[in-house]
Write a protein that holds these residues in place. Structure first.
Motif, PDB file in Angstrom:
ATOM      1  N   TYR A 150      25.413  30.879 -68.753  1.00 59.96           N
ATOM      2  CA  TYR A 150      26.669  30.710 -68.009  1.00 59.96           C
ATOM      3  C   TYR A 150      26.417  30.147 -66.614  1.00 59.96           C
ATOM      4  O   TYR A 150      27.127  29.254 -66.154  1.00 59.96           O
ATOM      5  N   ALA A 151      25.408  30.670 -65.939  1.00 62.24           N
ATOM      6  CA  ALA A 151      25.114  30.192 -64.582  1.00 62.24           C
ATOM      7  C   ALA A 151      24.732  28.715 -64.595  1.00 62.24           C
ATOM      8  O   ALA A 151      25.212  27.930 -63.768  1.00 62.24           O
ATOM      9  N   GLY A 152      23.887  28.340 -65.539  1.00 62.44           N
ATOM     10  CA  GLY A 152      23.468  26.943 -65.636  1.00 62.44           C
ATOM     11  C   GLY A 152      24.637  26.015 -65.902  1.00 62.44           C
ATOM     12  O   GLY A 152      24.760  24.959 -65.270  1.00 62.44           O
ATOM     13  N   GLU A 153      25.514  26.402 -66.820  1.00 58.91           N
ATOM     14  CA  GLU A 153      26.672  25.571 -67.140  1.00 58.91           C
ATOM     15  C   GLU A 153      27.628  25.466 -65.956  1.00 58.91           C
ATOM     16  O   GLU A 153      28.100  24.387 -65.620  1.00 58.91           O
ATOM     17  N   LEU A 154      27.923  26.592 -65.327  1.00 60.17           N
ATOM     18  CA  LEU A 154      28.848  26.585 -64.195  1.00 60.17           C
ATOM     19  C   LEU A 154      28.319  25.713 -63.059  1.00 60.17           C
ATOM     20  O   LEU A 154      29.033  24.844 -62.539  1.00 60.17           O
ATOM     21  N   ILE A 155      27.074  25.906 -62.682  1.00 66.56           N
ATOM     22  CA  ILE A 155      26.503  25.151 -61.563  1.00 66.56           C
ATOM     23  C   ILE A 155      26.366  23.674 -61.922  1.00 66.56           C
ATOM     24  O   ILE A 155      26.660  22.796 -61.105  1.00 66.56           O
ATOM     25  N   THR A 156      25.947  23.369 -63.152  1.00 68.62           N
ATOM     26  CA  THR A 156      25.775  21.972 -63.567  1.00 68.62           C
ATOM     27  C   THR A 156      27.092  21.220 -63.556  1.00 68.62           C
ATOM     28  O   THR A 156      27.203  20.141 -62.958  1.00 68.62           O
ATOM     29  N   TRP A 157      28.100  21.773 -64.217  1.00 65.97           N
ATOM     30  CA  TRP A 157      29.374  21.048 -64.311  1.00 65.97           C
ATOM     31  C   TRP A 157      30.074  20.973 -62.948  1.00 65.97           C
ATOM     32  O   TRP A 157      30.633  19.931 -62.597  1.00 65.97           O
ATOM     33  N   ALA A 158      30.050  22.053 -62.189  1.00 64.13           N
ATOM     34  CA  ALA A 158      30.649  22.006 -60.853  1.00 64.13           C
ATOM     35  C   ALA A 158      29.877  21.034 -59.957  1.00 64.13           C
ATOM     36  O   ALA A 158      30.481  20.262 -59.191  1.00 64.13           O
ATOM     37  N   GLY A 159      28.557  21.050 -60.051  1.00 71.51           N
ATOM     38  CA  GLY A 159      27.729  20.132 -59.271  1.00 71.51           C
ATOM     39  C   GLY A 159      27.962  18.683 -59.642  1.00 71.51           C
ATOM     40  O   GLY A 159      27.991  17.805 -58.773  1.00 71.51           O
ATOM     41  N   LEU A 160      28.154  18.414 -60.946  1.00 71.85           N
ATOM     42  CA  LEU A 160      28.411  17.039 -61.374  1.00 71.85           C
ATOM     43  C   LEU A 160      29.730  16.530 -60.791  1.00 71.85           C
ATOM     44  O   LEU A 160      29.799  15.404 -60.280  1.00 71.85           O
ATOM     45  N   ALA A 161      30.768  17.350 -60.843  1.00 72.54           N
ATOM     46  CA  ALA A 161      32.060  16.942 -60.283  1.00 72.54           C
ATOM     47  C   ALA A 161      31.955  16.734 -58.773  1.00 72.54           C
ATOM     48  O   ALA A 161      32.454  15.737 -58.236  1.00 72.54           O
ATOM     49  N   PHE A 162      31.293  17.654 -58.084  1.00 74.88           N
ATOM     50  CA  PHE A 162      31.152  17.551 -56.630  1.00 74.88           C
ATOM     51  C   PHE A 162      30.355  16.310 -56.252  1.00 74.88           C
ATOM     52  O   PHE A 162      30.744  15.543 -55.360  1.00 74.88           O
ATOM     53  N   PHE A 163      29.230  16.094 -56.940  1.00 73.65           N
ATOM     54  CA  PHE A 163      28.407  14.922 -56.661  1.00 73.65           C
ATOM     55  C   PHE A 163      29.182  13.640 -56.948  1.00 73.65           C
ATOM     56  O   PHE A 163      29.140  12.690 -56.151  1.00 73.65           O
ATOM     57  N   ALA A 164      29.902  13.604 -58.065  1.00 73.58           N
ATOM     58  CA  ALA A 164      30.647  12.394 -58.430  1.00 73.58           C
ATOM     59  C   ALA A 164      31.683  12.040 -57.369  1.00 73.58           C
ATOM     60  O   ALA A 164      31.785  10.885 -56.950  1.00 73.58           O
ATOM     61  N   LEU A 165      32.436  13.036 -56.921  1.00 72.83           N
ATOM     62  CA  LEU A 165      33.468  12.762 -55.912  1.00 72.83           C
ATOM     63  C   LEU A 165      32.862  12.397 -54.567  1.00 72.83           C
ATOM     64  O   LEU A 165      33.345  11.479 -53.888  1.00 72.83           O
TER      65      LEU A 165
END
Length: 193
Positions: A109-124
């Motif tokens: 869960y931690a890996g998925e949450l951080i990865t997907w949130a990080g991808l959105a943050f990095f993309a924007l």
């Protein structure tokens, strides 16, 4: 930075390996599929670093922060990928139900949450810094939303596959766009000479 020179091949290779891993896993060749996916996953980590290296003059503090968050999530997620691969290698090449990284305890869960949130943050952030184009950034954000919803069971878990497929295709698109941009730059130089 030397990694910047390998940006295009890393993008193309990692995107291809991620798609190949998904396809092989979908064909119930789980050990082989997750092996190919794991190589593509590591390639994606290197490709993202190469994108940052190739655009380091445009990367601002928010872009670097987003990349660091994404990278932390990917590193944590790597343990989930290894856990799943290990579970499938014990049971054989096929026949087991498909597991997703969110199912890999204790860090799924931690890996998925951080990865997907990080991808959105990095993309924007990278879109704002003109490191990523608008369509690429918004496709990453869409993949992040789908991935988060699938990871936390608001969508069927198999939507995770769709999220990864979007990421892989966007990474391939980025690599192909770099080739087209480089070709246009060469043509402009040739005409100028």
């Amino acid at each position: 930075m030397a990694l910047a020179r390998f940006c295009r091949p890393l993008l193309l290779a990692s995107g291809t390996l991620l798609v190949g891993g998904l396809l092989l896993t979908g064909l119930n060749m789980l050990v082989i599929g997750w092996s190919v996916y794991a190589i593509g996953y590591i390639g994606l980590m290197l490709a993202l670093l190469a994108v940052a290296a190739a655009n380091r003059e445009r990367m601002d503090a928010w872009s670097w922060f987003g990349l660091v968050v994404l990278f932390v999530g990917l590193v944590i997620g790597l343990s989930s990928v290894a856990s799943i691969w290990g579970a499938y290698s014990e049971t054989g090449f096929a026949g087991a139900p498909m597991r997703l990284p969110v199912d890999a305890a204790p860090l799924g869960y931690a890996g998925e949450l951080i990865t997907w949130a990080g991808l959105a943050f990095f993309a924007l952030a990278a879109r704002g810094a003109k490191v990523l184009s608008g369509p690429v950034a918004w496709a990453f954000v869409a993949a992040s939303v789908i991935g988060l919803l699938a990871a936390f069971r608001a969508l069927a878990p198999m939507y995770w596959v769709l999220a990864i497929l979007i990421v892989a295709l966007v990474v391939l698109w980025m690599g192909a766009a770099m080739a087209a941009h480089a070709g246009a730059a060469r043509d402009a130089e040739t005409e100028a000479a």
